[in-house]
Scaffold this motif. Structure first.
Motif, PDB file in Angstrom:
ATOM      1  N   SER A   1     123.960  77.896 -12.683  1.00 36.08           N
ATOM      2  CA  SER A   1     124.101  76.505 -13.126  1.00 36.08           C
ATOM      3  C   SER A   1     123.523  75.590 -12.053  1.00 36.08           C
TER       4      SER A   1
ATOM      5  N   ASP B   1     124.739  71.489 -15.091  1.00 31.80           N
ATOM      6  CA  ASP B   1     126.122  71.089 -14.802  1.00 31.80           C
ATOM      7  C   ASP B   1     126.092  69.955 -13.777  1.00 31.80           C
TER       8      ASP B   1
ATOM      9  N   LYS C   1     122.887  76.907 -16.917  1.00 31.76           N
ATOM     10  CA  LYS C   1     123.487  75.714 -17.503  1.00 31.76           C
ATOM     11  C   LYS C   1     123.259  74.503 -16.597  1.00 31.76           C
TER      12      LYS C   1
END
Length: 469
Positions: free
Chosen positions: A102, A136, A134
């Motif tokens: 992330s 984030d 991801k």
């Protein structure tokens, strides 16, 4: 050694490199700076340094007051095209984060605000890196930072909030550590302190001075002009034991039963590390052996708010007043008030010379003397600092805090000798003093120059001439 990008706070530019080098020495590791003057220019907000490990990065970020963050350095360029070419060449450094890590991107500029549409364009230009993890924005595993450095235009500082891409350099890297020492500036804020005076040193400067002393657990540090104790608290917070003195004990004690210095120390939880506070004149001090202290840190009074004093009288007493003086010394006062000895002004350039001599006597080999010295901007020359030196003492840092027509210099002097010296005799000027240029230093008669607007009057010129003669 690996390269890292340091992002500095917007304060005290000339203090940045000395602080980096001091914290590196404190933790026993090497730090390498570029040999190019432009690359190590402390006025620039970003600096590339070389360190042996990320652990050293964290040590710097944990202790350096002027560091906002440190990034693993991937590349830089005068254009984004140039930056991307260099970043692609460093693929082996960031490709391990591609699959599932992330992440988030930061696009920022020093003293400028980049519009959101440009931030988006910049982030999308790094699409070739192919991160699959991801996005984030709160708790990412890695943070990638892109920083634009804007220069002046036609000699004028560019207006803020442009962020139009007309930058000098752009830097890119992965965040290693945020600067965790910056909050200490708020912790030691003088306005929040339980005991302070009108000459108390501001928190950020006192923390920088503490770093210059290499303060840590197991060291003993002395402040010979303690006043309200501004130097003692950060030094003790970093683990050192502190000893303080002042010619006027009222400054240290205050008006309450518990001395003010100890009340403020308890606010920071460092009272056990303040060994004691003593009242005496440093030119008539009680130290009977040298080599006691690991460092001496102080902000000598130089006359802007309070002038330096030493024991003695401006004028000799006549016979009648001398008899009255002896009567007061031998007979208790009816109101039981303490005896306050007479004092006379202590000229700043003489104080500086004496302070270096005292440090040579009291410091352990390798110890440091850290103090502020005010100077007149138009009159200052580098040689002024060396007029106060004596054998065995060497200047290792000289940083200016500029106030326009005058400034004060944070001077760090290193004891380079292990030779034992006798207690200095402050009643005479040491013949070892190095005054090869016969120049009157810019800090001589500073108080008079300050209140006269730094314009030399005939009296000051005459005093300077008599000093040379």
């Amino acid at each position: 050694m690996s390269k890292y990008l340091v992002v500095f706070a917007q304060a005290h530019q000339e203090f940045r490199v000395p602080e980096l080098e001091s914290v590196a020495q404190l933790n026993n590791f090497k730090i390498s700076l570029s040999d190019e003057p432009e690359e190590r220019d402390p006025s620039r907000p970003f600096m590339i340094i070389e360190l042996e490990s990320e652990n050293h990065v964290r040590l710097l970020a944990k202790r350096c007051i002027l560091i906002k963050s440190i990034y693993e350095f991937y590349g830089r360029g005068s254009t984004y095209e140039e930056l991307h070419i260099r970043n692609r060449a460093k693929r082996q450094m960031w490709e391990r984060y591609i699959p599932e890590t992330s992440f988030k991107f930061i696009v920022a500029a020093y003293n400028h605000k980049i519009p959101q549409h440009r931030q988006k364009e910049v982030v999308e230009s790094f699409a070739y890196m192919g991160f699959m993890g991801k996005i984030d924005m709160k708790t990412p595993e890695i943070t990638l930072g892109c920083f634009e450095e804007y220069a002046t235009r036609n000699g004028q500082t560019r207006e803020r909030h442009e962020g139009d891409g007309d930058f000098l350099q752009v830097y890119f890297g992965r965040l290693i550590e945020e600067g965790t020492a910056r909050p200490l500036v708020q912790l030691f804020d003088v306005k929040k302190r339980s005991y302070f005076g009108n000459t108390s040193m501001e928190a950020e400067i006192s923390l920088l001075m503490a770093n210059q002393t290499l303060a840590c657990s197991g060291k003993l540090i002395y402040d010979p002009f303690m006043g309200t104790g501004s130097m003692a608290y950060p030094v003790a917070y970093f683990g050192a034991q502190v000893m303080g003195s002042d010619i006027d004990g009222r400054q240290m004690r205050g008006k309450q039963t518990t001395p003010g210095v100890f009340r403020a120390a308890s606010q920071y939880g460092v009272t056990p590390r303040i060994i004691d506070i003593c009242t005496f004149d440093v030119t008539n001090n009680p130290w009977r052996c040298g080599g006691l202290f690991d460092a001496i840190v102080t902000d000598p009074p130089y006359g802007v708010r309070a002038g330096a004093k030493r024991l003695g009288r401006k004028k000799e007493l006549d016979a009648d007043r001398l008899a009255l003086y002896h009567e007061h010394r031998t007979n208790p006062r009816p109101d039981d008030s303490p005896y306050i000895p007479p004092t006379r002004p202590y000229e700043l350039s003489d104080l500086a010379v004496d302070l270096v001599l005292l440090a040579r006597y009291l410091l352990k080999p390798g110890g440091r003397l850290v103090f502020f010295l005010p100077t007149v901007t138009d009159q200052y020359e580098e040689v002024d600092i060396y007029t106060m030196l004596c054998d065995g003492m060497e200047v290792i840092a000289n940083s200016l805090q500029d106030f326009g027509s005058w400034g004060r210099r944070l001077v760090t002097i290193h004891k380079v000798t292990s030779e034992l010296y006798p207690p200095p005799d402050f009643s005479i000027r040491d013949p070892e003093m190095k005054d090869e240029t016969q120049r009157v230093p810019a800090h001589r008669h500073f108080r008079e120059k300050y209140f006269q607007g730094f314009k030399k009057t005939e009296e000051v010129e005459a005093a300077n001439l008599s000093h040379l003669l």
